[in-house]
Design an enzyme around this catalytic site. Structure first.
Site, mmCIF file in Angstrom:
data_model
loop_
_atom_site.group_PDB
_atom_site.id
_atom_site.type_symbol
_atom_site.label_atom_id
_atom_site.label_comp_id
_atom_site.label_asym_id
_atom_site.label_seq_id
_atom_site.Cartn_x
_atom_site.Cartn_y
_atom_site.Cartn_z
ATOM 1 N N GLU A 101 0.828 -1.206 0.000
ATOM 2 C CA GLU A 101 0.000 0.000 0.000
ATOM 3 C C GLU A 101 0.863 1.258 0.000
ATOM 4 O O GLU A 101 1.944 1.286 0.589
ATOM 5 C CB GLU A 101 -0.943 -0.004 1.209
ATOM 6 C CG GLU A 101 -2.016 -1.071 1.101
ATOM 7 C CD GLU A 101 -3.033 -1.013 2.229
ATOM 8 O OE1 GLU A 101 -4.104 -1.618 2.060
ATOM 9 O OE2 GLU A 101 -2.778 -0.363 3.270
ATOM 10 N N CYS A 114 3.401 8.674 0.883
ATOM 11 C CA CYS A 114 3.988 7.754 1.858
ATOM 12 C C CYS A 114 4.279 6.439 1.142
ATOM 13 O O CYS A 114 3.363 5.728 0.730
ATOM 14 C CB CYS A 114 3.027 7.552 3.015
ATOM 15 S SG CYS A 114 3.682 6.558 4.367
ATOM 16 N N CYS A 121 6.924 -6.241 7.024
ATOM 17 C CA CYS A 121 8.034 -5.642 7.765
ATOM 18 C C CYS A 121 8.677 -6.694 8.637
ATOM 19 O O CYS A 121 7.982 -7.467 9.309
ATOM 20 C CB CYS A 121 7.544 -4.478 8.628
ATOM 21 S SG CYS A 121 8.884 -3.563 9.437
ATOM 22 N N CYS A 125 6.910 -3.980 15.411
ATOM 23 C CA CYS A 125 6.449 -2.910 16.297
ATOM 24 C C CYS A 125 4.999 -3.176 16.685
ATOM 25 O O CYS A 125 4.145 -3.414 15.827
ATOM 26 C CB CYS A 125 6.591 -1.553 15.624
ATOM 27 S SG CYS A 125 8.313 -1.138 15.228
ATOM 28 N N CYS A 128 1.794 -1.193 15.104
ATOM 29 C CA CYS A 128 1.746 -0.993 13.656
ATOM 30 C C CYS A 128 1.071 -2.180 12.967
ATOM 31 O O CYS A 128 1.449 -3.339 13.183
ATOM 32 C CB CYS A 128 3.156 -0.806 13.116
ATOM 33 S SG CYS A 128 3.224 -0.529 11.334
ATOM 34 N N CYS A 353 -1.838 6.834 9.505
ATOM 35 C CA CYS A 353 -0.532 6.362 9.956
ATOM 36 C C CYS A 353 -0.674 5.113 10.815
ATOM 37 O O CYS A 353 -1.484 5.062 11.734
ATOM 38 C CB CYS A 353 0.150 7.468 10.757
ATOM 39 S SG CYS A 353 1.827 7.064 11.275
#
Length: 392
Positions: A101, A114, A121, A125, A128, A353
């Site tokens: 995305e 962005c 990933c 985290c 996220c 975000c």
């Protein structure tokens, strides 16, 4: 990707992600002059042309040679969503059952894209959505710059020679993935973003955000001078260890020292590090955390961007209250820090975000574990944040 036919068939070279130096080397292999690299860069990145037959200042013979050896292909747009606030989200197909995305966020005369650097990933985290999907692979340079290319084309930006018509004015490497874990491809793509014969963005308008891969950050200034953002999110190591697990390897003091060394090597000595701090209710949003952050950053040239946590499935964290947000910001401003609050944009299309997820053919089985944990939690009707994460 397409390949040549025949007994000695070779993969076609995707020119979209090649730097000027790599394009020059490619044309040298073809027996062509180096200036052809600049011509092709302009066709690709400034005019959005991907058909060699349309490159009218190349000879017919060279165009035929390029068709035999090369291709210009960006990730395919699977779907595009447009938010009521002007935010635009893209879902790109990147092969192997994977999708990424990318989000465009308008703000006055600024349009920030962005961009993702990995499929999923490899960091985990806890706040996220991307990390909950696990990890598959790094994106290639052409898959990274291809996100910029496709977004610019969607606005007709590459069909205009007027710089004032640009919609994409800024790029932030803050999408899916940790950019510094895909160092070479990210650097090549960012340098294309800033190249005068490509997108021509200034170094102040291209920002790399890292969670703290210190060895890679230490060598970043050798190859680029983009703006730097640190994904901090905590005022002490105890909390950050829970939110950003890589902190256990490279704690806050080590990370901030590395960040300072980076900006000290920049030609412009007025540069500041952007500190990103996601505020989570009852976890890192207390006044004592704000005061602790003041002491932590008092000798570091920074500006601070506060980000209200955006809830998503598989997370028990809660959005900070407006009162706590204002109180936290006031403490930082009173201490002399430039402190902004990131306005939540595109949450009606899950483009805010921390919400980017895409589609990851997870090699880590992390996503499977999270889904099992979530199912178990729902079965027990539990909605309590684990006690060890709460800081009163």
């Amino acid at each position: 990707m397409n390949t040549e036919t025949g007994a000695e068939a070779q993969p076609l070279i995707n020119l979209l992600g090649l730097s000027q130096a790599k394009l020059e080397a490619f044309f040298a292999e073809l027996g062509e002059k180096k200036f052809r690299a600049i011509q092709v860069m302009k066709w690709i990145h400034q005019l959005g042309v991907c058909d060699f037959d349309e490159m009218s200042n190349l000879s017919k013979g060279l165009r035929e040679k390029l068709k035999q050896r090369a291709v210009i292909e960006a990730p395919e747009v699977i779907q595009r969503w447009d938010s009521a606030d002007g935010t635009r989200k893209f879902l790109f197909r990147v092969g192997g059952g994977n999708a990424i995305e990318t989000v465009y966020i308008p703000d006055g005369d600024r349009g920030t894209l962005c961009v993702s650097s990995q499929v999923g990933c490899s960091l985990d985290c806890s706040f996220c959505a991307t990390g909950k999907q696990g990890f598959n692979r790094d994106l290639s340079a052409h898959e990274i710059i291809g996100q910029v290319w496709q977004a610019a084309k969607s606005f007709g930006q590459l069909d205009s020679v007027n710089v004032a018509d640009r919609k994409v004015t800024n790029v932030v490497m803050m999408g899916m993935g940790e950019p510094l874990l895909n160092f070479d491809n990210v650097v090549d793509a960012m340098n294309l973003m800033m190249h005068d014969n490509a997108y021509g963005l200034s170094k102040r308008r291209v920002t790399l955000s890292t969670s703290g891969v210190v060895p890679a950050l230490d060598k970043l200034a050798d190859v680029t001078d983009v703006s730097l953002a640190i994904s901090l999110h905590a005022s002490n190591d105890a909390i950050r260890n829970e939110l950003v697990p890589i902190n256990r390897k490279y704690p806050i003091a080590v990370l901030l020292d590395s960040a300072q060394r980076y900006i000290e090597r920049m030609p412009d000595n007025r540069r500041k590090i952007t500190i990103e701090y996601t505020l989570i209710d009852q976890l890192n949003d207390r006044p004592e955390h704000a005061h602790e952050l003041v002491q932590l950053l008092k000798d570091v040239p920074v500006k601070i961007n506060l980000i209200p946590f955006n809830p998503f499935s598989l997370s028990n964290y809660k959005r900070v209250s407006n009162n706590s947000l204002r109180r936290f910001q006031t403490i930082l401003i009173d201490a002399g820090f430039t402190t902004t609050v990131r306005t939540t944009r595109g949450d009606d299309i899950d483009a805010a975000c921390g919400q980017l997820a895409g589609q990851v053919n997870d090699r880590t089985r992390r996503a499977e574990r999270y889904k099992l944990d979530a199912a178990a939690m729902m079965a027990s009707n539990s909605d309590v944040i684990p006690v060890k994460l709460v800081q009163d």
